[in-house]
Scaffold this motif. Structure first.
Motif, PDB file in Angstrom:
ATOM      1  N   ASP A  60       0.847  -1.192   0.000  1.00 56.67           N
ATOM      2  CA  ASP A  60       0.000   0.000   0.000  1.00 56.67           C
ATOM      3  C   ASP A  60       0.881   1.240   0.000  1.00 56.67           C
ATOM      4  OD1 ASP A  60      -1.380   2.278   1.737  1.00 56.67           O
ATOM      5  OD2 ASP A  60      -2.965   1.108   0.802  1.00 56.67           O
ATOM      6  N   LEU A  61       0.733   2.060  -1.028  1.00 54.85           N
ATOM      7  CA  LEU A  61       1.514   3.288  -1.132  1.00 54.85           C
ATOM      8  C   LEU A  61       0.565   4.475  -1.040  1.00 54.85           C
ATOM      9  CD1 LEU A  61       4.370   4.439  -1.584  1.00 54.85           C
ATOM     10  CD2 LEU A  61       3.871   4.451  -4.037  1.00 54.85           C
ATOM     11  N   PHE A  62       0.312   4.917   0.196  1.00 54.10           N
ATOM     12  CA  PHE A  62      -0.603   6.026   0.447  1.00 54.10           C
ATOM     13  C   PHE A  62      -1.964   5.786  -0.207  1.00 54.10           C
ATOM     14  CE2 PHE A  62       3.687   8.092   0.287  1.00 54.10           C
ATOM     15  CZ  PHE A  62       3.836   8.200   1.656  1.00 54.10           C
ATOM     16  N   GLY A  63      -2.467   4.556  -0.078  1.00 54.84           N
ATOM     17  CA  GLY A  63      -3.778   4.232  -0.620  1.00 54.84           C
ATOM     18  C   GLY A  63      -3.757   3.672  -2.022  1.00 54.84           C
ATOM     19  N   GLU A  64      -2.608   3.672  -2.668  1.00 52.78           N
ATOM     20  CA  GLU A  64      -2.471   3.132  -4.022  1.00 52.78           C
ATOM     21  C   GLU A  64      -1.857   1.737  -3.963  1.00 52.78           C
ATOM     22  OE1 GLU A  64      -3.094   4.197  -7.078  1.00 52.78           O
ATOM     23  OE2 GLU A  64      -3.194   6.375  -7.109  1.00 52.78           O
ATOM     24  N   PRO A  65      -2.385   0.784  -4.743  1.00 52.04           N
ATOM     25  CA  PRO A  65      -1.756  -0.538  -4.790  1.00 52.04           C
ATOM     26  C   PRO A  65      -0.518  -0.522  -5.681  1.00 52.04           C
ATOM     27  CG  PRO A  65      -3.660  -0.490  -6.243  1.00 52.04           C
ATOM     28  CD  PRO A  65      -3.617   0.855  -5.553  1.00 52.04           C
ATOM     29  N   VAL A  66       0.565  -1.065  -5.176  1.00 51.13           N
ATOM     30  CA  VAL A  66       1.819  -1.159  -5.925  1.00 51.13           C
ATOM     31  C   VAL A  66       2.336  -2.584  -5.792  1.00 51.13           C
ATOM     32  CG1 VAL A  66       4.220  -0.385  -6.045  1.00 51.13           C
ATOM     33  CG2 VAL A  66       2.410   1.271  -5.592  1.00 51.13           C
ATOM     34  N   LEU A  67       2.803  -3.155  -6.889  1.00 54.06           N
ATOM     35  CA  LEU A  67       3.340  -4.511  -6.861  1.00 54.06           C
ATOM     36  C   LEU A  67       4.822  -4.471  -6.500  1.00 54.06           C
ATOM     37  CD1 LEU A  67       1.666  -5.947 -10.084  1.00 54.06           C
ATOM     38  CD2 LEU A  67       0.956  -6.283  -7.716  1.00 54.06           C
ATOM     39  N   LEU A  68       5.186  -5.250  -5.493  1.00 58.46           N
ATOM     40  CA  LEU A  68       6.573  -5.312  -5.033  1.00 58.46           C
ATOM     41  C   LEU A  68       7.085  -6.737  -5.224  1.00 58.46           C
ATOM     42  CD1 LEU A  68       8.882  -3.746  -3.583  1.00 58.46           C
ATOM     43  CD2 LEU A  68       7.947  -4.614  -1.433  1.00 58.46           C
ATOM     44  N   THR A  69       8.215  -6.875  -5.923  1.00 57.87           N
ATOM     45  CA  THR A  69       8.779  -8.193  -6.208  1.00 57.87           C
ATOM     46  C   THR A  69      10.134  -8.346  -5.536  1.00 57.87           C
ATOM     47  OG1 THR A  69       7.648  -8.366  -8.344  1.00 57.87           O
ATOM     48  CG2 THR A  69       9.577  -9.752  -8.024  1.00 57.87           C
ATOM     49  N   ASP A  70      10.276  -9.401  -4.756  1.00 61.46           N
ATOM     50  CA  ASP A  70      11.551  -9.736  -4.112  1.00 61.46           C
ATOM     51  C   ASP A  70      12.301 -10.687  -5.035  1.00 61.46           C
ATOM     52  OD1 ASP A  70      13.578 -10.004  -2.283  1.00 61.46           O
ATOM     53  OD2 ASP A  70      12.496 -11.380  -0.965  1.00 61.46           O
ATOM     54  N   THR A  71      13.494 -10.292  -5.463  1.00 56.68           N
ATOM     55  CA  THR A  71      14.267 -11.106  -6.401  1.00 56.68           C
ATOM     56  C   THR A  71      15.462 -11.749  -5.701  1.00 56.68           C
ATOM     57  OG1 THR A  71      15.663  -9.247  -7.087  1.00 56.68           O
ATOM     58  CG2 THR A  71      13.624  -9.600  -8.317  1.00 56.68           C
ATOM     59  N   VAL A  72      16.126 -12.640  -6.407  1.00 54.25           N
ATOM     60  CA  VAL A  72      17.293 -13.323  -5.860  1.00 54.25           C
ATOM     61  C   VAL A  72      18.424 -12.328  -5.625  1.00 54.25           C
ATOM     62  CG1 VAL A  72      18.256 -13.873  -8.127  1.00 54.25           C
ATOM     63  CG2 VAL A  72      18.804 -15.326  -6.182  1.00 54.25           C
TER      64      VAL A  72
END
Length: 262
Positions: A60-72
């Motif tokens: 959640d970015l100040f009410g906005e959905p943001v996709l966060l990807t954890d990589t190797v």
């Protein structure tokens, strides 16, 4: 495996959500930061290659959905047997809107610079260096104020786009989100009212596939939908609503930039 990743990429692109790839040298604290930003429990370990595949969740970015990807995690002199798997997983980074490069600030300055150069070289090799890069200078809870100031100054030759944080203790994460917002906020909020019929229900299904539906309510013979979407998608929804004899309105939501502290 590659086919699955490609399908996920296509869906993320179709939905239009902003995306961030977490990158960094192994054991820099990427997974801890991922957990702090998303609330998602992931395996956190000091061993090399604890994160071998990508994990994507919504933050959640100040009410906005943001996709966060954890990589190797990156590493020098990768064993040849792991090169292909390592590279194909890292290629997820290319498809993000922002690369958040996590750096362990608690290490000696020369080691920090060596690992940072390794990370930048790896980004260059996979064709991602032209993308926006934000450095999350992690583990500042292990430094004195004077040490932190000196280390930030020494990294100035690499990038001034750096935010000091402690992912473990969730220190300065709001400042990190503020900086992220400058790169990613691009969705608009709108509300839709359409008459209920066969066409409107199929159109609602299309909206679900292309936007982030916040709320759906049924009022008399109409559907009321509140949603977030990219401007181009919002315009398509507007035309579709008007063709169905409904009403479309951009909501006068407070700009997210007004929430960003100077």
């Amino acid at each position: 495996m590659r086919r699955t990743r490609e399908l996920h990429r296509q869906r993320r692109k179709r939905l239009g959500f902003p995306s961030i790839s977490l990158a960094g040298y192994t054991n820099s604290g990427k997974s801890t930061l991922f957990q702090a930003l998303t609330g998602e429990n992931v395996l956190i370990d000091q061993n090399v290659f604890t994160t071998l595949s990508t994990t994507t969740r919504v933050m959640d970015l100040f009410g906005e959905p943001v996709l966060l990807t954890d990589t190797v995690g990156f590493i020098d002199r990768l064993p040849i047997t792991l090169v292909e798997a390592f590279r194909s997983t890292l290629e997820e980074t290319i498809f993000a809107d922002l690369i958040m490069l996590v750096v362990d600030s608690s290490e000696p300055s020369d080691e920090i610079e060596r690992k940072l150069r390794c990370c930048l070289d790896t980004l260059r090799e996979i064709g991602a260096l032209g993308m926006p890069v934000l450095i999350a200078f992690n583990k500042i809870d292990l430094l004195s104020e004077e040490e932190l100031e000196l280390k930030i100054k020494s990294l100035g030759k690499y990038s001034s786009n750096l935010i000091p944080i402690s992912a473990l203790h969730k220190v300065n994460l709001t400042a990190l989100k503020n900086r992220i917002a400058h790169y990613l906020i691009r969705h608009v909020k709108s509300s839709v009212t359409i008459p209920i019929n066969g066409d409107s229900l199929s159109f609602l299904s299309w909206i679900y596939d292309h936007a982030n539906v916040i709320k759906v309510a049924y009022a008399n013979s109409h559907l009321q939908v509140s949603l977030l979407a990219e401007p181009t998608i919002a315009e398509k929804i507007k035309h579709g609503v008007e063709n169905l004899g409904g009403a479309f309105k951009y909501e006068d939501a407070e700009s997210l930039y007004s929430q960003i502290k100077p």
